[in-house]
Scaffold this motif. Structure first.
Motif, short mmCIF file in Angstrom:
data_model
loop_
_atom_site.label_atom_id
_atom_site.label_comp_id
_atom_site.label_asym_id
_atom_site.label_seq_id
_atom_site.Cartn_x
_atom_site.Cartn_y
_atom_site.Cartn_z
N CYS A 130 0.80 -1.22 0.00
CA CYS A 130 0.00 0.00 0.00
C CYS A 130 0.84 1.28 0.00
N GLY A 131 2.13 1.15 -0.13
CA GLY A 131 2.95 2.34 -0.32
C GLY A 131 3.54 2.93 0.93
N LYS A 132 3.69 2.15 1.99
CA LYS A 132 4.29 2.67 3.22
C LYS A 132 5.75 3.06 2.97
N THR A 133 6.48 2.18 2.30
CA THR A 133 7.88 2.46 2.02
C THR A 133 8.03 3.65 1.06
N ILE A 173 20.40 14.50 8.50
CA ILE A 173 21.13 13.28 8.19
C ILE A 173 20.14 12.12 8.14
N GLY A 174 20.16 11.35 7.07
CA GLY A 174 19.21 10.27 6.92
C GLY A 174 19.85 8.91 7.09
N PHE A 175 19.19 8.05 7.86
CA PHE A 175 19.63 6.66 8.03
C PHE A 175 18.48 5.74 7.63
N TRP A 176 18.75 4.85 6.70
CA TRP A 176 17.72 3.91 6.22
C TRP A 176 18.12 2.50 6.62
N VAL A 177 17.26 1.84 7.40
CA VAL A 177 17.58 0.53 7.97
C VAL A 177 16.57 -0.50 7.48
N ASP A 178 17.06 -1.61 6.98
CA ASP A 178 16.21 -2.75 6.64
C ASP A 178 15.93 -3.51 7.94
N ALA A 179 14.72 -3.37 8.45
CA ALA A 179 14.36 -3.97 9.74
C ALA A 179 13.57 -5.25 9.57
N SER A 180 13.71 -5.92 8.42
CA SER A 180 12.91 -7.11 8.16
C SER A 180 13.42 -8.35 8.87
N LEU A 228 17.15 11.63 10.74
CA LEU A 228 15.91 10.87 10.53
C LEU A 228 16.30 9.42 10.35
N LEU A 229 15.76 8.56 11.21
CA LEU A 229 16.04 7.13 11.15
C LEU A 229 14.78 6.41 10.66
N VAL A 230 14.88 5.77 9.50
CA VAL A 230 13.77 4.98 8.95
C VAL A 230 14.04 3.51 9.21
N LEU A 231 13.14 2.88 9.92
CA LEU A 231 13.18 1.42 10.14
C LEU A 231 12.16 0.81 9.20
N ASP A 232 12.61 0.39 8.04
CA ASP A 232 11.71 -0.06 6.98
C ASP A 232 11.41 -1.54 7.10
N ASN A 233 10.16 -1.90 6.77
CA ASN A 233 9.72 -3.30 6.76
C ASN A 233 9.87 -3.97 8.12
N ALA A 234 9.51 -3.25 9.17
CA ALA A 234 9.54 -3.82 10.52
C ALA A 234 8.27 -4.63 10.75
N ARG A 279 17.58 14.31 19.49
CA ARG A 279 18.39 14.72 18.35
C ARG A 279 17.78 14.31 17.00
N GLY A 280 16.75 13.47 17.02
CA GLY A 280 16.23 13.03 15.73
C GLY A 280 14.86 12.39 15.81
N THR A 281 14.38 11.95 14.66
CA THR A 281 13.03 11.38 14.52
C THR A 281 13.15 9.96 13.97
N VAL A 282 12.33 9.08 14.50
CA VAL A 282 12.27 7.69 14.03
C VAL A 282 10.98 7.51 13.24
N LEU A 283 11.11 6.93 12.05
CA LEU A 283 9.97 6.63 11.19
C LEU A 283 10.00 5.14 10.87
#
Length: 723
Positions: free
Chosen positions: A42-45, A62-69, A118-124, A141-145
């Motif tokens: 549905c387009g979350k990522t 500063i962006g951090f993209w994490v594969d949380a699968s 900004l920390l993105v925890l994708d596919n958690a 210091r930052g935001t978690v998405l």
């Protein structure tokens, strides 16, 4: 940089949640984690990527993209973030060796960052991994998405959650147009968007397919024609051949959630989802009571692989809800009734699951679904019960290869017809007729019976021309197969006569009803309900032909036989009273007809219910008699009630609705409100012309009422000018 494939089209819709996420990032004070949750694909990522790119490129974050699968990728990425944020080699070695909790190191480093991040925890999609490792925290210091399919995990407590579902129709059609302009008209894109249930991944794949074709260029309409009942195979053709990731293929994207549930010791969730695929998709709602454990244990579900028992059903359902494969909601109850808890599932999900259902379990699932629906019909049923169950009975036919669902469909069809819900009765009748014709052949007895019920429902809805065609075919076939005097042949003659009555062809109606009456009296007897029904209908045909004395005699005979044989409260007796009161009114014996009509309306309300079409017919008759007695206010109030109820149940252009509106115009003219009468009569005449034609007797009657009202208006204007 985001570790995802760049979208092929601009992000559509999602405006409100996008702005909320951007405000959270721009605020720069940390705050609760932002969680995007919803169904697969549905387009979350894509939404997270949009916010990530904006934050990095526009806000200097500063962006951090994490594969949380998985636990391994989550740990590896978070240690990498610690290294980026200044962790020493010794600290990193300690984290790798397990001497220091890796999560503590990562979050210590994030909290010491001199720049916002900004920390993105994708596919958690397995939130327990975040919870068990202590990975989800907050920092000033930052935001978690977070993006996840899990909607109800305990770890989201204290977070700000944002549901992400399918797109609105306009946005969904725009996605297709973005990818494949020039392949169709706007309405074509909307049709395809609706067929794909506005699902973002499906839209992207379909648009990509249309865009990338080289050897054979399809239009949107051609794509729709080629789209099978299970569209996943065609949708998967648009995936990148080199892309092995299951999330990029429509056919396997749901399986990721089911695999996660299996790892959580919920294998029966697969069987429950297969069961749900036998029912209708959203917006239809499956009442939760349908899945009551005691009912499930009466089916074959416990014998399937994986088995589904009543004891495990609740846990399986909670797993499907948690992974966004189904959603829970309350359906508003009818007036005076509480809401009904239910669940919904996406159409493409159910089609994909059904398309991949093992052949050896399909029949047991269909039989189980039919049994559950059958058991859910209360005795006596109310309109709300029928409304919730009917879509699922029709959907069940799509999944079935045998006749098992037909008795259920026919029972619901009959109940709807008895309740006067002709639209739903017709939907069920058509579904049963198509299915039985395909299964047995159009001339088979069962298929003819289903066609007969289709014709009756068409007549109930005022589709008299269609009903004539349907029922004439049934009558011809039954005469050839069964003979002229078979009760089923006589049923068809009776039903065809009713359709001809609606078309204003009363002489033909009389001939068919006399034939049916003669046969029913010989075969069934003079007091049988079917015989009495034909006798009462014959009185109506004779009356419309102007032979009112004969009509009254026939109606009186019908009433006397019905009262003696069936009792005063039998539905046939009430209908006999209505025919008798109508015949008395036809003789213009208004003072005698008024109490008969009033008492009949009261009796009909008690037997059929206050809003049943037969009750409304009795009230309409009473209003007509009041009109003739020039009791204008009473007649107007009653007619307005009848019109409103008929518009709701039968539609604004049903002949019965139009008939009541014609009488309302007469009342308005008689009440010296000629201009209002002209407005009502003119609109009613247009409706008659569209539905029954210019030459129908009811159209002519309405035209006469309009002329009278127009003459009254002209006379009033002339009198005003003279004065």
């Amino acid at each position: 940089m985001p570790l995802t494939v760049e979208p092929l089209t601009a992000l559509r819709d999602r405006v409100e949640v996008r702005e909320r996420l951007m405000r959270a990032v721009a605020d720069g004070r940390g705050g609760p984690a932002q969680v995007l949750h919803g169904m697969a694909g549905c387009g979350k990522t894509a939404l997270a990527r949009h916010v990530f790119t904006w934050a990095v490129e526009r806000e200097g974050v500063i962006g951090f993209w994490v594969d949380a699968s998985s636990a391994a990728s989550l740990r590896s990425f978070m240690i990498g973030i610690a290294a980026d944020r200044g962790a020493s080699p010794a600290e990193l070695e300690a984290a790798h060796a397990g001497r220091r909790p890796a999560a503590d190191l990562a979050w210590d480093c994030l909290s010491r960052s001199t720049k916002p991040w900004l920390l993105v925890l994708d596919n958690a999609d397995e939130p327990r991994l975040l919870q068990e490792g202590g990975w989800l925290r907050r920092s000033p210091r930052g935001t978690v998405l977070v993006t996840t399919r899990d909607t109800v995990a305990e770890v989201w407590r204290g977070c700000e959650t944002h549901p992400v579902g399918v797109l609105p129709l306009t946005a969904a059609a725009q996605v297709l147009f973005d990818l494949a302009p020039g392949t169709g008209e706007p309405e074509d894109f909307e049709r395809l968007a609706l067929r794909l249930d506005r699902h973002p991944l499906a839209l992207s794949l379909a648009g990509n397919h249309l865009r990338r074709q080289l050897l054979e260029r399809w239009t949107v309409s051609e794509y729709l024609e080629r789209l099978p009942e299970d569209p996943s195979e065609l949708l998967d053709q648009a995936s990148d051949p080199s892309e092995a990731h299951a999330r990029a293929r429509f056919s396997s994207t749901w399986q990721l959630s089911l695999d996660a549930l299996d790892r959580q010791n919920l294998p029966e969730a697969v069987t429950l989802l297969r069961l749900l695929s036998c029912f209708a998709a959203q917006p239809a709602t499956v009442p939760l009571g349908l899945l009551a454990p005691a009912r499930l244990d009466t089916t074959a579900l416990a014998r399937l692989d994986p088995p589904l028992t009543g004891a495990r059903a609740d846990a399986a359902l909670r797993g499907l809800v948690a992974t966004s494969l189904v959603s829970l909601l309350d359906v508003p109850g009818d007036r005076g009734r509480p809401p009904v808890p239910g669940l919904q599932a996406h159409g493409l999900l159910l089609d994909t699951v059904a398309g991949r259902m093992p052949a050896e379990v399909r029949d047991d699932l269909v039989r189980s679904a039919a049994g559950l629906l059958e058991a859910a019909i209360p005795d006596p049923p109310e309109d709300q019960d029928l409304r919730l169950l009917a879509p699922h009975a029709i959907a069940l036919l799509r999944r079935s290869r045998g006749p098992e669902p037909l008795p259920l469909i026919r029972r619901l069809r009959s109940l709807y017809y008895e309740h006067g819900q002709f639209t739903a009765a017709l939907d069920l009748a058509v579904a049963a007729q198509r299915f039985s014709s395909g299964l047995f052949g159009a001339e088979h007895g069962e298929a003819l019976s289903d066609a007969h019920e289709t014709g009756r429902a068409q007549s109930g809805l005022g589709l008299f021309a269609e009903a004539e065609q349907t029922l004439r075919g049934v009558l011809t076939s039954r005469e050839a197969l069964l003979g002229a005097d078979d009760p089923l042949t006589l049923d068809a003659a009776h039903a065809l006569g009713i359709a001809l009555y609606g078309l204003g062809r009363w002489a033909e109606d009389e001939q068919l009803l006399r034939r049916a009456l003669d046969g029913r009296e010989r075969v069934l007897g003079g007091s049988h309900p079917d015989t009495l029904d034909t006798l009462g209908r014959l009185a109506e045909a004779v009356g419309e032909l102007g032979r009112w004395e004969e009509a009254r005699s026939l109606a009186r005979t019908t009433l006397e036989r019905s009262q003696a044989g069936l009792g005063v409260s039998h539905p046939n007796t009430v209908l006999s009273r209505l025919a008798h009161a109508w015949a008395v009114a036809g003789e213009e014996r208004w003072d005698e007809a008024e109490p008969l009509a009033r008492e009949t309306a009261l009796a009909a309300g008690e037997v059929f219910g206050p809003e049943h079409p037969r009750t409304l017919a009795a009230r309409h008759l009473h209003a007509t008699v009041l009109l003739r007695l020039r009791r204008w206010p009473e007649a107007e109030a009653l007619l307005r009630h009848v019109i409103a109820a008929r518009e709701s149940m039968l539609g604004p252009e049903h002949s019965h609705t139009l008939s009541a509106r014609t009488d309302l115009a007469t009342v308005l003219a008689g009440s010296n409100r000629a201009e209002e009468a002209v407005t009502v009569a003119a609109a009613t005449l247009d409706g008659y012309v569209r539905t029954l034609g210019r030459d129908h007797p009811r159209t002519e009657r309405c035209r006469a009422v309009l002329r009278t009202a127009q003459e009254a208006c002209a006379a009033a204007r002339a009198a005003k000018e003279t004065s």
